[in-house]
Design a protein around this motif. Structure first.
Motif, PDB file in Angstrom:
ATOM      1  N   VAL A  61       0.837  -1.200   0.000  1.00  0.00           N
ATOM      2  CA  VAL A  61       0.000   0.000   0.000  1.00  0.00           C
ATOM      3  C   VAL A  61       0.877   1.257   0.000  1.00  0.00           C
ATOM      4  N   ALA A  62       1.926   1.243   0.847  1.00  0.00           N
ATOM      5  CA  ALA A  62       2.809   2.406   0.942  1.00  0.00           C
ATOM      6  C   ALA A  62       3.507   2.688  -0.384  1.00  0.00           C
ATOM      7  N   ILE A  63       3.942   1.630  -1.060  1.00  0.00           N
ATOM      8  CA  ILE A  63       4.598   1.813  -2.364  1.00  0.00           C
ATOM      9  C   ILE A  63       3.594   2.344  -3.383  1.00  0.00           C
ATOM     10  N   THR A  64       2.389   1.786  -3.365  1.00  0.00           N
ATOM     11  CA  THR A  64       1.345   2.231  -4.302  1.00  0.00           C
ATOM     12  C   THR A  64       1.008   3.698  -4.100  1.00  0.00           C
ATOM     13  N   LEU A  65       0.987   4.141  -2.837  1.00  0.00           N
ATOM     14  CA  LEU A  65       0.655   5.528  -2.526  1.00  0.00           C
ATOM     15  C   LEU A  65       1.826   6.479  -2.732  1.00  0.00           C
ATOM     16  N   GLY A  66       3.031   5.927  -2.928  1.00  0.00           N
ATOM     17  CA  GLY A  66       4.201   6.767  -3.170  1.00  0.00           C
ATOM     18  C   GLY A  66       4.901   7.240  -1.915  1.00  0.00           C
ATOM     19  N   ILE A  67       4.610   6.609  -0.766  1.00  0.00           N
ATOM     20  CA  ILE A  67       5.306   6.991   0.463  1.00  0.00           C
ATOM     21  C   ILE A  67       6.781   6.658   0.340  1.00  0.00           C
ATOM     22  N   TRP A  68       7.090   5.507  -0.224  1.00  0.00           N
ATOM     23  CA  TRP A  68       8.465   5.195  -0.617  1.00  0.00           C
ATOM     24  C   TRP A  68       8.441   4.407  -1.915  1.00  0.00           C
ATOM     25  N   LYS A  69       9.583   4.367  -2.566  1.00  0.00           N
ATOM     26  CA  LYS A  69       9.677   3.661  -3.842  1.00  0.00           C
ATOM     27  C   LYS A  69      11.052   3.011  -3.969  1.00  0.00           C
ATOM     28  N   LEU A  70      11.091   1.938  -4.750  1.00  0.00           N
ATOM     29  CA  LEU A  70      12.330   1.206  -4.976  1.00  0.00           C
ATOM     30  C   LEU A  70      12.888   1.563  -6.350  1.00  0.00           C
ATOM     31  N   SER A  71      14.199   1.600  -6.436  1.00  0.00           N
ATOM     32  CA  SER A  71      14.851   1.907  -7.709  1.00  0.00           C
ATOM     33  C   SER A  71      14.899   0.662  -8.589  1.00  0.00           C
ATOM     34  N   PRO A  72      14.395   0.734  -9.822  1.00  0.00           N
ATOM     35  CA  PRO A  72      14.497  -0.419 -10.730  1.00  0.00           C
ATOM     36  C   PRO A  72      15.938  -0.736 -11.106  1.00  0.00           C
ATOM     37  N   THR A  73      16.836   0.224 -10.901  1.00  0.00           N
ATOM     38  CA  THR A  73      18.246   0.004 -11.212  1.00  0.00           C
ATOM     39  C   THR A  73      18.876  -1.004 -10.272  1.00  0.00           C
ATOM     40  N   TYR A  74      18.395  -1.039  -9.026  1.00  0.00           N
ATOM     41  CA  TYR A  74      19.025  -1.871  -8.003  1.00  0.00           C
ATOM     42  C   TYR A  74      18.149  -3.023  -7.508  1.00  0.00           C
ATOM     43  N   THR A  75      17.031  -3.252  -8.166  1.00  0.00           N
ATOM     44  CA  THR A  75      16.144  -4.353  -7.778  1.00  0.00           C
ATOM     45  C   THR A  75      15.911  -5.280  -8.963  1.00  0.00           C
ATOM     46  N   THR A  76      15.583  -6.524  -8.667  1.00  0.00           N
ATOM     47  CA  THR A  76      15.488  -7.551  -9.714  1.00  0.00           C
ATOM     48  C   THR A  76      14.254  -7.394 -10.590  1.00  0.00           C
ATOM     49  N   GLY A  77      13.221  -6.753 -10.079  1.00  0.00           N
ATOM     50  CA  GLY A  77      11.975  -6.666 -10.825  1.00  0.00           C
ATOM     51  C   GLY A  77      11.064  -7.853 -10.601  1.00  0.00           C
ATOM     52  N   VAL A  78      11.544  -8.837  -9.861  1.00  0.00           N
ATOM     53  CA  VAL A  78      10.727 -10.008  -9.520  1.00  0.00           C
ATOM     54  C   VAL A  78       9.766  -9.622  -8.403  1.00  0.00           C
ATOM     55  N   THR A  79       8.502 -10.023  -8.540  1.00  0.00           N
ATOM     56  CA  THR A  79       7.506  -9.674  -7.535  1.00  0.00           C
ATOM     57  C   THR A  79       6.840 -10.920  -6.969  1.00  0.00           C
ATOM     58  N   LEU A  80       6.288 -10.776  -5.780  1.00  0.00           N
ATOM     59  CA  LEU A  80       5.513 -11.828  -5.126  1.00  0.00           C
ATOM     60  C   LEU A  80       4.156 -11.231  -4.805  1.00  0.00           C
ATOM     61  N   ALA A  81       3.144 -11.667  -5.529  1.00  0.00           N
ATOM     62  CA  ALA A  81       1.797 -11.101  -5.395  1.00  0.00           C
ATOM     63  C   ALA A  81       1.822  -9.587  -5.575  1.00  0.00           C
ATOM     64  N   GLY A  82       2.681  -9.115  -6.489  1.00  0.00           N
ATOM     65  CA  GLY A  82       2.761  -7.697  -6.798  1.00  0.00           C
ATOM     66  C   GLY A  82       3.774  -6.925  -5.983  1.00  0.00           C
ATOM     67  N   LEU A  83       4.315  -7.528  -4.926  1.00  0.00           N
ATOM     68  CA  LEU A  83       5.301  -6.851  -4.077  1.00  0.00           C
ATOM     69  C   LEU A  83       6.706  -7.242  -4.512  1.00  0.00           C
ATOM     70  N   PRO A  84       7.621  -6.273  -4.653  1.00  0.00           N
ATOM     71  CA  PRO A  84       9.005  -6.629  -4.991  1.00  0.00           C
ATOM     72  C   PRO A  84       9.546  -7.696  -4.053  1.00  0.00           C
ATOM     73  N   ILE A  85      10.184  -8.708  -4.602  1.00  0.00           N
ATOM     74  CA  ILE A  85      10.645  -9.850  -3.814  1.00  0.00           C
ATOM     75  C   ILE A  85      11.592  -9.429  -2.705  1.00  0.00           C
ATOM     76  N   GLU A  86      12.368  -8.376  -2.951  1.00  0.00           N
ATOM     77  CA  GLU A  86      13.303  -7.906  -1.930  1.00  0.00           C
ATOM     78  C   GLU A  86      12.571  -7.426  -0.674  1.00  0.00           C
ATOM     79  N   GLU A  87      11.443  -6.740  -0.862  1.00  0.00           N
ATOM     80  CA  GLU A  87      10.669  -6.259   0.279  1.00  0.00           C
ATOM     81  C   GLU A  87      10.049  -7.425   1.043  1.00  0.00           C
ATOM     82  N   ALA A  88       9.528  -8.410   0.317  1.00  0.00           N
ATOM     83  CA  ALA A  88       8.953  -9.582   0.971  1.00  0.00           C
ATOM     84  C   ALA A  88      10.016 -10.316   1.781  1.00  0.00           C
ATOM     85  N   LEU A  89      11.208 -10.456   1.217  1.00  0.00           N
ATOM     86  CA  LEU A  89      12.291 -11.126   1.932  1.00  0.00           C
ATOM     87  C   LEU A  89      12.762 -10.310   3.133  1.00  0.00           C
TER      88      LEU A  89
END
Length: 247
Positions: A190-218
């Motif tokens: 929800v926070a990412i969707t609302l823009g409270i914080w965001k992840l850089s595509p340069t430094y993340t894999t782009g893999v998601t788990l139910a729409g959430l970046p895998i790094e955040e889930a881990l």
């Protein structure tokens, strides 16, 4: 549309959950006197979490792995929002209080063979080694590598101390980690969707788990695992040594 504040995120997602858990353990203590919360263990875990996480966050925020929306934070410590520091402190309390709904101890002696200690340490440091390798590779594996490299030493210490005991209590660990992880992942999405914080595509894999970046889930999986394993081991030690840490 204005972006909600990080403090607002706390008030909506963390404060109500924490209040419900506090109320629940308070009621449970009346029914089961032995279920009293050992606050000392939770405070120690939260303090360790804050101390261990701050340098890691300073590094990754400074690198631009993630950032925050314009005007959503009140103030910063170095480059970390004060709300982020509060998050790091509150999460262990949420996870620990959830665990206290059902955690139990056993009479297993405080004894772990040297070979088992070495196995536990090796497993944790292997995770760290993979993470360092991914981080040094740079690019889209930066966040994932930093996460694994950061998590490995904690896992190595906990598993070396008592992975056989944790294995015996695997059901408790799984349930203890499960609910807080799912809840915080949903809140994070929800926070990412609302823009409270965001992840850089340069430094993340782009893999998601139910729409959430895998790094955040881990991240939430590992941090909740740290708390649950740490508290289970803490209760094992205090119970076996006959230490009453409750006033």
């Amino acid at each position: 549309m204005a972006v909600p504040s990080y403090l607002g995120f706390h008030l909506v997602f963390l404060a109500p959950f924490l209040f419900i858990l506090l109320l629940s353990v308070w009621v449970r203590q009346f029914r089961l006197p032995r279920a009293r919360v050992q606050w000392a263990g939770i405070v120690i875990l939260a303090t360790i979490a804050l101390t261990y996480t701050i340098p890691w966050e300073i590094l990754l925020i400074g690198k631009g792995v993630w950032s925050y929306g314009e005007g959503v934070v009140l103030a910063r410590f170095v480059n970390i929002p004060v709300e982020e520091l509060l998050f790091i402190l509150v999460q262990p309390f949420i996870t620990a209080l959830w665990l206290y709904q059902f955690v139990e101890t056993t009479d297993r002696p405080l004894a772990v063979s040297l070979s088992n200690r070495l196995i536990g340490a090796l497993a944790g440091f292997t995770i760290s080694g993979v993470g360092i390798w991914l981080y040094l590779g740079g690019g889209q594996t930066t966040y994932l590598g930093a996460l694994l490299g950061w998590a490995g030493p904690v896992l190595a210490i906990q598993w070396a101390f008592g992975w056989p005991y944790l294995y015996e209590h695997a059901k408790t660990v799984v349930i203890g980690v499960g609910l807080p992880t799912v809840y915080l992942c949903a809140a994070d999405m929800v926070a990412i969707t609302l823009g409270i914080w965001k992840l850089s595509p340069t430094y993340t894999t782009g893999v998601t788990l139910a729409g959430l970046p895998i790094e955040e889930a881990l991240f939430f999986f590992f941090t909740n695992l740290f708390v649950v394993q740490g508290l289970v081991l803490w209760l094992w030690v205090t119970d076996q040594l006959g230490i009453d840490t409750v006033p």
